[in-house]
Scaffold this active site. Sequence first.
Site, short mmCIF file in Angstrom:
data_model
loop_
_atom_site.label_atom_id
_atom_site.label_comp_id
_atom_site.label_asym_id
_atom_site.label_seq_id
_atom_site.Cartn_x
_atom_site.Cartn_y
_atom_site.Cartn_z
N SER A 42 27.40 69.77 37.64
CA SER A 42 27.95 71.11 37.37
C SER A 42 28.92 71.59 38.45
CB SER A 42 26.82 72.12 37.15
OG SER A 42 26.05 71.72 36.04
N GLY A 58 25.35 68.55 33.81
CA GLY A 58 25.63 69.12 32.49
C GLY A 58 24.78 70.32 32.15
N ASN A 98 34.68 62.13 35.70
CA ASN A 98 33.93 61.22 34.82
C ASN A 98 34.01 61.81 33.41
OD1 ASN A 98 32.04 59.73 33.45
ND2 ASN A 98 30.26 60.48 34.61
N TRP A 99 34.84 61.20 32.59
CA TRP A 99 35.07 61.77 31.25
C TRP A 99 33.94 61.42 30.28
CZ3 TRP A 99 41.05 60.73 30.26
CH2 TRP A 99 41.78 61.40 31.25
N LYS A 100 33.02 60.59 30.69
CA LYS A 100 31.88 60.19 29.84
C LYS A 100 32.39 59.73 28.47
CE LYS A 100 28.89 63.10 32.55
NZ LYS A 100 27.72 63.93 32.64
N GLY A 105 31.92 66.01 35.82
CA GLY A 105 31.83 65.66 34.41
C GLY A 105 32.58 66.68 33.57
N GLY A 106 31.85 67.64 33.00
CA GLY A 106 32.41 68.63 32.07
C GLY A 106 33.74 69.24 32.52
N HIS A 139 24.93 55.56 36.95
CA HIS A 139 24.89 56.99 36.62
C HIS A 139 23.54 57.31 35.98
CE1 HIS A 139 25.72 60.75 34.58
NE2 HIS A 139 26.74 60.91 35.41
N GLU A 150 23.70 62.83 42.70
CA GLU A 150 23.73 63.69 41.51
C GLU A 150 22.30 64.02 41.10
OE1 GLU A 150 27.58 63.31 39.15
OE2 GLU A 150 26.31 61.68 38.49
N GLU A 206 22.72 58.94 33.45
CA GLU A 206 22.67 58.76 31.99
C GLU A 206 22.47 57.29 31.65
OE1 GLU A 206 26.30 60.91 31.25
OE2 GLU A 206 25.27 62.73 31.84
#
Length: 252
Positions: free
Chosen positions: A214, A174, A9-11, A235-236, A96, A168, A98
């Site tokens: 994470s 993150g 997930n590149w956000k 993600g990251g 998600h 999640e 966010e």
Amino acid sequence: MRRPVIVGNWKMHKTSTEAEELAKALVNHLTDLTDDREVVLCPPFTGLKVVFEVIKSSPIKLGAQNLHWEKSGAFTGEISALMLKDVGCSYVIIGHSERRTYFCETNSTVNKKIFAALDQGLIPIVCVGETLEEREKNQTFEIIERQIREGLVGLTHSQALRLIIAYEPVWAIGTGKTATPEQANEVHTFIRYLLAKNFNETVASEIRIQYGGSVRPDNIKSLMSQKDIDGVLVGGASLDADSFTKIVKFKE
Ligand code: PGA
């Protein structure tokens, strides 16, 4: 057997030029990708088409990070399932944390989006998870129960079988704080129990449940060793070709 699914997930990262570069690097790193695992990249909307052009002859698949539930219309700034399908998506992340936190998404909008995605043949990756405050108040199971019951309401058994669920915990996203494999597995097992209750045993045993929060090259193996964890939403660590490749190539 549930085939592990690893999603990046590149956000809101990567211009379309950067997205193209990252996709090219991943195609090169993953030429030996075996079909015992599925890999999906979810760039921002503006990177979808360019990434699809790079990955289309590889086993890597394309997903989006969100969609609107209507097919078309006066919804400024929104993107429909049909539009995602048109640029090569086969998956879409829905609900998600966010989106729930910053864009007021609810279990009810998640539900509408699931139907819209399924209608176009997209595979919904439905996110659920509790906040730190909810975990500390011992409300984790209650929150997850509600997100699953309300988010998945009205789906037939065969529609439910097409979903992927991503657990999640919001406090792990993150933050560098990963849930322990046992903590994550406990919730995954609970989600399977809820799926059996709301649908049936087949749905409960066949749906893939990913962990997200994470995930890194150094914790992928222990997470994937858990019996109810069928993949990860990253993600990251998915923004760097080397670290995402290491995650994808985990060995059991
Ligand atoms: P993270 O994000 O890996 O950076 O914690 C996961 C996610 O939000 O899907």
